[in-house]
Design an enzyme around this catalytic site. Structure first.
Site, PDB file in Angstrom:
ATOM      1  CG  PHE A  11      24.027  45.100 -38.199  1.00 37.00           C
ATOM      2  CD1 PHE A  11      23.191  46.206 -38.185  1.00 37.00           C
ATOM      3  CD2 PHE A  11      25.019  44.995 -37.236  1.00 37.00           C
ATOM      4  CE1 PHE A  11      23.352  47.197 -37.220  1.00 37.00           C
ATOM      5  CE2 PHE A  11      25.173  45.973 -36.270  1.00 37.00           C
ATOM      6  CZ  PHE A  11      24.354  47.079 -36.271  1.00 37.00           C
ATOM      7  CG  ASN A  32      26.131  33.183 -48.267  1.00 32.33           C
ATOM      8  OD1 ASN A  32      25.876  34.041 -47.418  1.00 32.33           O
ATOM      9  ND2 ASN A  32      26.778  32.074 -47.978  1.00 32.33           N
ATOM     10  N   GLY A  36      22.872  37.513 -43.642  1.00 30.05           N
ATOM     11  CA  GLY A  36      22.402  38.818 -44.130  1.00 30.05           C
ATOM     12  C   GLY A  36      20.967  38.688 -44.613  1.00 30.05           C
ATOM     13  CB  THR A  95      32.282  30.775 -43.666  1.00 29.61           C
ATOM     14  OG1 THR A  95      31.345  29.727 -43.764  1.00 29.61           O
ATOM     15  CG2 THR A  95      31.785  31.987 -44.417  1.00 29.61           C
ATOM     16  CE1 TYR A 149      33.459  35.487 -35.976  1.00 30.71           C
ATOM     17  CE2 TYR A 149      33.373  36.478 -33.800  1.00 30.71           C
ATOM     18  CZ  TYR A 149      33.240  36.596 -35.159  1.00 30.71           C
ATOM     19  OH  TYR A 149      32.894  37.800 -35.715  1.00 30.71           O
TER      20      TYR A 149
END
Ligand code: UDP
Length: 319
Positions: A11, A32, A36, A95, A149
């Protein structure tokens, strides 16, 4: 300038790609497509200053090559969204930490400027609003996955600042507050696309908790404008910046505003956090940025107010 956008099909990334290309820069996207979407960059395909690679930032060899070709790197590839974090705790941490490690390591070999994307989530349970960049960060217990997070992004910040301190790698850390606008998907739980879709389809508008928690929403165009301006600021290097909008709104008030803008007959329902996320879920009570540092750097002043943001998102969703 040639600019590498990791997570450039996301985004924020796709809007940043648009802005950089409009300014005459060349853009390379690596994404990847985990969160997205190719649709976000479809209109750029075939543009002479645009190329993209569908791959993960964990592909060390590829990242090394792309970093080599770039003058500036905006590292946005990450697992985002509280819902995704709660559902995919391993992927989030791996990630967010490993990807940043790879990007910084290769950027350091060539001394390339790297923007590391962090989040207002790092302020955690702090109530010291408006949040300043040098304020204490207040985390919850490790049993509550939500905080993974924030902690993964805090580790990214520490690592970036360590590269700056130890190797003189030029890094700029940006903490994005709730960013909204066209192309944001509701799939990962983000509140505005969710509410707008619910309102437009006549489904109940789901307010989690008691709806008294607040957020401050920033239009993606304001965020992108800041990101583009910051790349030319030497004074930003080795620093952390909030990017946001200080207009604060409660989630209940937001639900009512969405109902009004859409002219929807949807009812507004309260859903306990336990049901919305998981047992024992903790929310942030308030979230407001102090923007003084960014304003001093680039004269930043967000232009799009919440009611206008809602209008634009509704228009986009109607299409
Ligand atoms: N929220 C809500 N209903 C929804 C989605 C989110 O009430 O359908 C609430 C959520 O609990 C939080 C706020 O809206 O208090 C913002 O949530 P979002 O996931 O957009 O971003 P966050 O600020 O939590 O990262």
């Amino acid at each position: 300038m040639r600019v590498l956008l990791t997570g450039g099909a996301g985004f924020v990334g796709s809007h940043l790609a648009d802005a950089l290309i409009a300014d005459g820069h060349s853009v390379i996207v690596i994404d990847n497509l985990s969160t997205g979407s190719i649709d976000n960059i479809a209109h750029l395909k075939g543009h002479k200053n645009f190329e993209y690679v569908i791959d993960a930032v964990e592909n060390t060899q590829l990242v090394a090559e792309l970093v080599d070709r770039a003058d500036v790197i905006y590292h946005m590839a990450a697992a985002v969204g509280v819902k995704l974090i709660v559902e995919e705790p391993v992927r989030t941490i791996e990630t967010n930490v490993h990807g940043t490690e790879i990007v910084l390591k290769h950027a350091a070999k060539k001394g390339k400027l790297v923007f590391v994307f962090s989040t207002s989530e790092v302020y955690g349970k702090s109530t010291a609003v408006p949040f300043s960049e040098d304020a204490d960060l207040v985390m919850g217990a490790t049993m509550k996955h939500r905080w993974a997070y924030a902690c993964s992004k805090m580790l990214d910040e520490f690592l970036a600042l360590a590269y700056w301190k130890k190797y003189g790698l030029p890094v700029i850390i940006v903490r994005l507050f709730n960013t909204v606008g066209p192309r944001q998907t509701g799939r990962y739980g983000m509140v505005i696309p969710n509410f707008v879709r619910q309102a437009l389809s006549g489904a109940p508008i789901t307010v989690f908790g008691d709806g008294k928690q607040t957020r401050s929403f920033t239009f993606v165009g304001d965020v992108v404008g800041a990101l583009v301006a910051m790349k030319d600021q030497k004074a930003a290097i080795g620093q952390v910046f909030n990017i946001g909008n200080a207009e604060e709104v409660s989630i209940m008030d937001l639900a009512q505003r969405v109902k009004k803008v859409t002219g929807s007959a949807s009812e507004i329902v309260l859903i306990p956090y336990d049901k919305a996320y998981e047992e024992g879920f903790e929310d942030m009570p308030r979230r407001v940025p102090n923007l003084a540092k960014l304003t001093k750097l680039i004269g930043y002043a967000p232009k799009v107010r919440l009611d206008e943001i809602l209008k634009r998102v509704v228009e986009h969703e109607r299409k």
